[in-house]
Design a protein around this motif. Structure first.
Motif, PDB file in Angstrom:
ATOM      1  N   LYS A 305     -11.174 -12.080   3.182  1.00 37.59           N
ATOM      2  CA  LYS A 305     -10.686 -10.704   3.054  1.00 37.59           C
ATOM      3  C   LYS A 305      -9.195 -10.571   3.399  1.00 37.59           C
ATOM      4  N   PHE A 306      -8.626 -11.636   3.972  1.00 35.14           N
ATOM      5  CA  PHE A 306      -7.179 -11.595   4.259  1.00 35.14           C
ATOM      6  C   PHE A 306      -6.360 -12.313   3.187  1.00 35.14           C
ATOM      7  N   LEU A 307      -7.058 -12.805   2.180  1.00 36.15           N
ATOM      8  CA  LEU A 307      -6.359 -13.536   1.110  1.00 36.15           C
ATOM      9  C   LEU A 307      -6.435 -12.719  -0.166  1.00 36.15           C
ATOM     10  N   TRP A 308      -5.401 -12.014  -0.508  1.00 34.71           N
ATOM     11  CA  TRP A 308      -5.455 -11.231  -1.740  1.00 34.71           C
ATOM     12  C   TRP A 308      -4.068 -11.050  -2.359  1.00 34.71           C
ATOM     13  N   VAL A 309      -4.103 -10.841  -3.668  1.00 37.30           N
ATOM     14  CA  VAL A 309      -2.905 -10.482  -4.442  1.00 37.30           C
ATOM     15  C   VAL A 309      -3.314  -9.302  -5.306  1.00 37.30           C
ATOM     16  N   LYS A 310      -2.553  -8.215  -5.241  1.00 36.67           N
ATOM     17  CA  LYS A 310      -2.900  -7.011  -6.003  1.00 36.67           C
ATOM     18  C   LYS A 310      -1.686  -6.529  -6.795  1.00 36.67           C
ATOM     19  N   PRO A 311      -1.931  -5.741  -7.829  1.00 28.74           N
ATOM     20  CA  PRO A 311      -0.778  -5.235  -8.597  1.00 28.74           C
ATOM     21  C   PRO A 311      -0.077  -4.108  -7.852  1.00 28.74           C
ATOM     22  N   ILE A 312       1.219  -4.013  -8.011  1.00 30.50           N
ATOM     23  CA  ILE A 312       1.974  -2.888  -7.444  1.00 30.50           C
ATOM     24  C   ILE A 312       3.046  -2.474  -8.453  1.00 30.50           C
ATOM     25  N   ILE A 313       3.249  -1.198  -8.589  1.00 28.52           N
ATOM     26  CA  ILE A 313       4.194  -0.715  -9.599  1.00 28.52           C
ATOM     27  C   ILE A 313       5.621  -0.736  -9.055  1.00 28.52           C
ATOM     28  N   ASN A 314       6.487  -1.364  -9.808  1.00 27.74           N
ATOM     29  CA  ASN A 314       7.896  -1.485  -9.421  1.00 27.74           C
ATOM     30  C   ASN A 314       8.613  -0.210  -9.883  1.00 27.74           C
ATOM     31  N   ALA A 315       8.941   0.640  -8.922  1.00 22.07           N
ATOM     32  CA  ALA A 315       9.507   1.963  -9.242  1.00 22.07           C
ATOM     33  C   ALA A 315      10.848   1.853  -9.975  1.00 22.07           C
ATOM     34  N   ALA A 325      -2.208   2.661 -17.258  1.00 22.66           N
ATOM     35  CA  ALA A 325      -3.395   3.457 -16.920  1.00 22.66           C
ATOM     36  C   ALA A 325      -4.414   3.408 -18.055  1.00 22.66           C
ATOM     37  N   LYS A 326      -3.911   3.457 -19.300  1.00 20.54           N
ATOM     38  CA  LYS A 326      -4.828   3.419 -20.447  1.00 20.54           C
ATOM     39  C   LYS A 326      -5.477   2.045 -20.584  1.00 20.54           C
ATOM     40  N   SER A 327      -4.832   1.023 -20.033  1.00 23.37           N
ATOM     41  CA  SER A 327      -5.362  -0.346 -20.137  1.00 23.37           C
ATOM     42  C   SER A 327      -6.197  -0.736 -18.925  1.00 23.37           C
ATOM     43  N   CYS A 328      -6.332   0.158 -17.978  1.00 23.59           N
ATOM     44  CA  CYS A 328      -7.080  -0.179 -16.755  1.00 23.59           C
ATOM     45  C   CYS A 328      -8.564   0.120 -16.972  1.00 23.59           C
ATOM     46  N   PRO A 329      -9.431  -0.895 -16.821  1.00 23.99           N
ATOM     47  CA  PRO A 329     -10.854  -0.678 -17.124  1.00 23.99           C
ATOM     48  C   PRO A 329     -11.573   0.220 -16.129  1.00 23.99           C
ATOM     49  N   VAL A 330     -10.975   0.433 -14.941  1.00 23.77           N
ATOM     50  CA  VAL A 330     -11.699   1.218 -13.919  1.00 23.77           C
ATOM     51  C   VAL A 330     -10.918   2.461 -13.485  1.00 23.77           C
ATOM     52  N   GLN A 331      -9.973   2.871 -14.286  1.00 30.07           N
ATOM     53  CA  GLN A 331      -9.151   4.074 -13.995  1.00 30.07           C
ATOM     54  C   GLN A 331      -8.576   4.013 -12.576  1.00 30.07           C
ATOM     55  N   ALA A 332      -7.991   2.871 -12.274  1.00 29.10           N
ATOM     56  CA  ALA A 332      -7.420   2.699 -10.931  1.00 29.10           C
ATOM     57  C   ALA A 332      -5.911   2.976 -10.903  1.00 29.10           C
ATOM     58  N   ILE A 333      -5.387   3.531 -11.988  1.00 34.51           N
ATOM     59  CA  ILE A 333      -3.957   3.874 -12.002  1.00 34.51           C
ATOM     60  C   ILE A 333      -3.840   5.356 -12.325  1.00 34.51           C
ATOM     61  N   GLU A 334      -3.218   6.073 -11.427  1.00 32.83           N
ATOM     62  CA  GLU A 334      -3.119   7.537 -11.602  1.00 32.83           C
ATOM     63  C   GLU A 334      -1.717   8.017 -11.269  1.00 32.83           C
ATOM     64  N   VAL A 344      -1.244   2.596  -7.985  1.00 36.05           N
ATOM     65  CA  VAL A 344      -2.553   1.930  -8.071  1.00 36.05           C
ATOM     66  C   VAL A 344      -3.446   2.431  -6.929  1.00 36.05           C
ATOM     67  N   ILE A 345      -4.679   2.777  -7.277  1.00 36.24           N
ATOM     68  CA  ILE A 345      -5.657   3.161  -6.243  1.00 36.24           C
ATOM     69  C   ILE A 345      -6.429   1.889  -5.898  1.00 36.24           C
ATOM     70  N   TYR A 346      -6.089   1.298  -4.767  1.00 36.76           N
ATOM     71  CA  TYR A 346      -6.606  -0.037  -4.475  1.00 36.76           C
ATOM     72  C   TYR A 346      -8.113  -0.075  -4.234  1.00 36.76           C
ATOM     73  N   GLU A 347      -8.674   1.054  -3.807  1.00 31.65           N
ATOM     74  CA  GLU A 347     -10.137   1.083  -3.580  1.00 31.65           C
ATOM     75  C   GLU A 347     -10.888   0.858  -4.900  1.00 31.65           C
ATOM     76  N   LYS A 348     -10.261   1.217  -6.001  1.00 27.09           N
ATOM     77  CA  LYS A 348     -10.930   1.064  -7.297  1.00 27.09           C
ATOM     78  C   LYS A 348     -10.568  -0.253  -8.001  1.00 27.09           C
ATOM     79  N   CYS A 349      -9.400  -0.790  -7.702  1.00 30.03           N
ATOM     80  CA  CYS A 349      -8.836  -1.922  -8.468  1.00 30.03           C
ATOM     81  C   CYS A 349      -9.725  -3.162  -8.397  1.00 30.03           C
TER      82      CYS A 349
END
Ligand code: SF4
Ligand code: SF4
Length: 377
Positions: A305-315, A325-334, A344-349
């Motif tokens: 659980k301490f080993l992860w890589v997640k997407p983050i939006i570069n402002a 958002a349209k390409s996200c299968p779980v609607q985790a970008i809002e 990115v809503i990490y709970e959904k990603c």
């Protein structure tokens, strides 16, 4: 013995000759294609990028194959379904990638896999009971596969087998990421699509003149590899390429694992043409996120659980177009009402990295856990 033709060619002006030579070394086009057959040519047309970006199969490679297919007396049809929302403006994609011009000049039909209609097929996959395939793929007599040599942030590497994911039309591709969300499950889905199509595939020829390393398949680093390679066995071509790029030492390929490919299998390959040692293969880099795959299982069990890589939006790069958002299968970008850019809503990603693959502005970076930052740079 499985034969692989391997050629060193420095630029796309020589592509037509290279394509012909690569196929001749395998026995010539007539050994793969018969007069009157309808042959579907399947390049990788992931997104509307110009050929110099090394995201899509170069149009001169496609031209070479169209001419060969016609020389054998067969009918050449070119087609693909791009990723995410890009099928909504397919004419723009055909233009930008250079495929429209080549098909027009060579008088070959260009088919959108969405417009061709689709049928549900049982591909014997545990997660996708019925997979939607473009009808043109099902109805053609044979397929010639023209992938691009690239890395892939989810699957480590994209070459022959991954290129067949394009037979699933439009946004259905995104949906299947949700249903086969674990890497192993997605690899098994790719394997099952390939197995379903296997008898139709005449050969795979890979465009590696300009390849991509690092965080591919669209935001990686362009690498001049000067390589064209072809084989009647797509799986063994992928296994060979992954091996010569150093993948077996530094990365993991879930698709090859599904098939249980080992170094022993590579001993049964005959390479014709140029030797692998003639190519610029040193220090080829695979995606950062996939370093997680090579962490030993006992360590993952304790520290997972301490080993992860997640997407983050570069402002600084994001323009708020919402393609991710349209390409996200779980609607985790809002995007919240007052904000210009989404987050990115990490709970959904589910870390499928579709957003990274399909952002047109390379505005999806990687957020890493402290442990990954410390030990896996
Ligand atoms: S991250 Fe990329 S795809 Fe998403 S809104 Fe920003 S620019 Fe568009
Ligand atoms: S936010 Fe990106 S990585 Fe996460 S589920 Fe959506 S598309 Fe996949």
């Amino acid at each position: 013995m499985t034969k692989i033709s391997l050629l060193k060619r420095a630029d796309y002006n020589m592509a037509e000759n290279a394509v012909k030579e690569a196929v001749d070394l395998l026995g010539g086009i007539s050994s793969f294609v018969k007069p009157g057959e309808k042959i579907l040519i399947k390049p990788n047309l992931l997104s509307p990028k110009t050929p110099d970006k090394a995201v899509t199969t170069h149009p001169e490679i496609v031209r070479g194959i169209i001419r060969l297919v016609k020389s054998a007396g067969a009918v050449a049809v070119v087609g693909d379904s791009p990723g995410g929302v890009y099928s909504e403006d397919i004419n723009n994609l055909w233009e930008v990638t250079g495929i429209a011009d080549v098909c027009k000049e060579e008088n070959a039909e260009l088919v959108s896999f969405e417009a061709a209609g689709s049928r549900e097929i049982d591909i014997n996959d545990a997660n996708i009971k019925k997979a939607l395939f473009s009808k043109i793929v099902l109805d053609c007599d044979g397929i010639i596969n023209l992938p691009k040599l690239k890395t892939h942030t989810l699957m480590t590497f994209t070459a022959g087998i991954k290129n067949f994911y394009g037979v699933i039309p439009g946004l259905r591709k995104v949906e299947y990421h949700k249903l086969a969300s674990k890497n192993e499950d997605f690899a098994r889905l790719l394997a099952n699509i390939y197995l379903f199509l296997k008898n139709k595939i005449r050969f795979t020829l890979i465009d590696g003149i300009l390849a991509m390393e690092g965080n591919g398949p669209s935001s990686g680093k362009i690498r001049k590899m000067d390589m064209v390679a072809a084989c009647a066995d797509t799986l063994m071509l992928d296994a060979f390429l992954f091996d010569i790029l150093g993948g077996n030492k530094t990365a993991k390929n879930h698709v090859l694992e599904v098939f249980g490919i080992t170094s022993e299998d590579l001993k049964h390959l005959t390479i014709i043409g140029d030797l692998p040692g003639n190519f610029n293969l040193d220090n080829f880099t695979f995606p950062q996120a996939r370093k997680l795959d090579i962490v030993p299982k006992p360590i993952v069990k304790i520290l997972g659980k301490f080993l992860w890589v997640k997407p983050i939006i570069n402002a600084a790069k994001c323009i708020g177009c919402m393609s991710c958002a349209k390409s996200c299968p779980v609607q985790a970008i809002e995007k919240k009402d007052k904000e210009k850019r989404p987050s990115v809503i990490y709970e959904k990603c589910i870390t499928c990295f579709c957003c990274h693959e399909l952002c047109p502005y390379k505005a999806i970076d990687f957020k890493k856990s402290m442990l990954v930052k410390l030990f896996m740079q």
